[in-house]
Motif scaffolding. Structure first.
Motif, PDB file in Angstrom:
ATOM      1  N   UNK A 169      21.343 -15.342 -13.379  1.00  0.00           N
ATOM      2  CA  UNK A 169      20.977 -14.707 -14.644  1.00  0.00           C
ATOM      3  C   UNK A 169      21.219 -15.673 -15.797  1.00  0.00           C
ATOM      4  N   UNK A 170      22.326 -16.412 -15.740  1.00  0.00           N
ATOM      5  CA  UNK A 170      22.644 -17.389 -16.786  1.00  0.00           C
ATOM      6  C   UNK A 170      21.583 -18.486 -16.835  1.00  0.00           C
ATOM      7  N   UNK A 171      21.190 -19.009 -15.665  1.00  0.00           N
ATOM      8  CA  UNK A 171      20.136 -20.025 -15.603  1.00  0.00           C
ATOM      9  C   UNK A 171      18.815 -19.475 -16.133  1.00  0.00           C
ATOM     10  N   UNK A 172      18.484 -18.254 -15.766  1.00  0.00           N
ATOM     11  CA  UNK A 172      17.244 -17.634 -16.212  1.00  0.00           C
ATOM     12  C   UNK A 172      17.220 -17.490 -17.731  1.00  0.00           C
ATOM     13  N   UNK A 173      18.323 -17.002 -18.304  1.00  0.00           N
ATOM     14  CA  UNK A 173      18.397 -16.845 -19.763  1.00  0.00           C
ATOM     15  C   UNK A 173      18.310 -18.209 -20.441  1.00  0.00           C
ATOM     16  N   UNK A 174      18.927 -19.230 -19.871  1.00  0.00           N
ATOM     17  CA  UNK A 174      18.866 -20.585 -20.427  1.00  0.00           C
ATOM     18  C   UNK A 174      17.443 -21.129 -20.408  1.00  0.00           C
TER      19      UNK A 174
END
Length: 167
Positions: A4-9
């Motif tokens: 999720x963190x990678x996706x938001x980034x």
């Protein structure tokens, strides 16, 4: 959680890049002043008023370079006939099944050359170059046919007829 963190980034970076590109596209273009405008103040007159400027010297007419006619149809494009020394050269691109097409050179009603050409297969546009000797031709009615044989019944398909001027 890492996904999720990678996706938001990635989404944040993509939006940032899109915003940067949009702001560059909307930025007003600034015109550069011409050399006369940059050297003058508003109250200064031009050293050479427009009525006193010398008219441009006309260039000598050049002889037009003959353009080669370009032939094309559904499966052949950019086909051009040129002469080089004692050769006639036909170049172009073909988009044909398994990269094979046939060609026939007619001198009047006589078949001078009948052969095939292998190039890149469809869907690619394969380049080709076919060369003939001028001495093979004796009449004024020279015609080249580029075509594909039908897999269904052996008939000629997508025939491109090219009239070649007498050398």
């Amino acid at each position: 959680m890492k996904k999720i963190t990678y996706f938001i980034g990635i989404v944040t970076v993509a939006i940032g890049l899109a915003a940067c590109n949009q702001s560059k596209a909307e930025a007003p273009k600034q015109e550069k002043p011409t050399s006369q405008e940059s050297n003058q103040t508003p109250n200064q007159e031009s050293p050479n008023p427009p009525s006193q400027e010398k008219p441009p010297i006309p260039k000598k007419p050049t002889s037009p370079v003959p353009e080669n006619k370009v032939y094309e149809n559904k499966v052949f494009k950019d086909v051009v006939v040129t002469e080089s020394g004692d050769k006639i050269i036909v170049t172009g691109k073909a988009q044909v099944f398994e990269g094979v097409f046939q060609y026939t050179l007619y001198d009047g009603n006589t078949v001078v050359v009948e052969n095939h050409y292998q190039t890149d297969g469809a869907p690619a546009w394969g380049e080709f170059e076919i060369t003939f000797d001028k001495e093979q031709i004796s009449s004024d009615q020279i015609k080249l046919e580029l075509f594909v044989y039908s897999a269904k019944d052996g008939s000629k398909l997508n025939t491109l007829e090219i009239t070649i001027p007498k050398p």
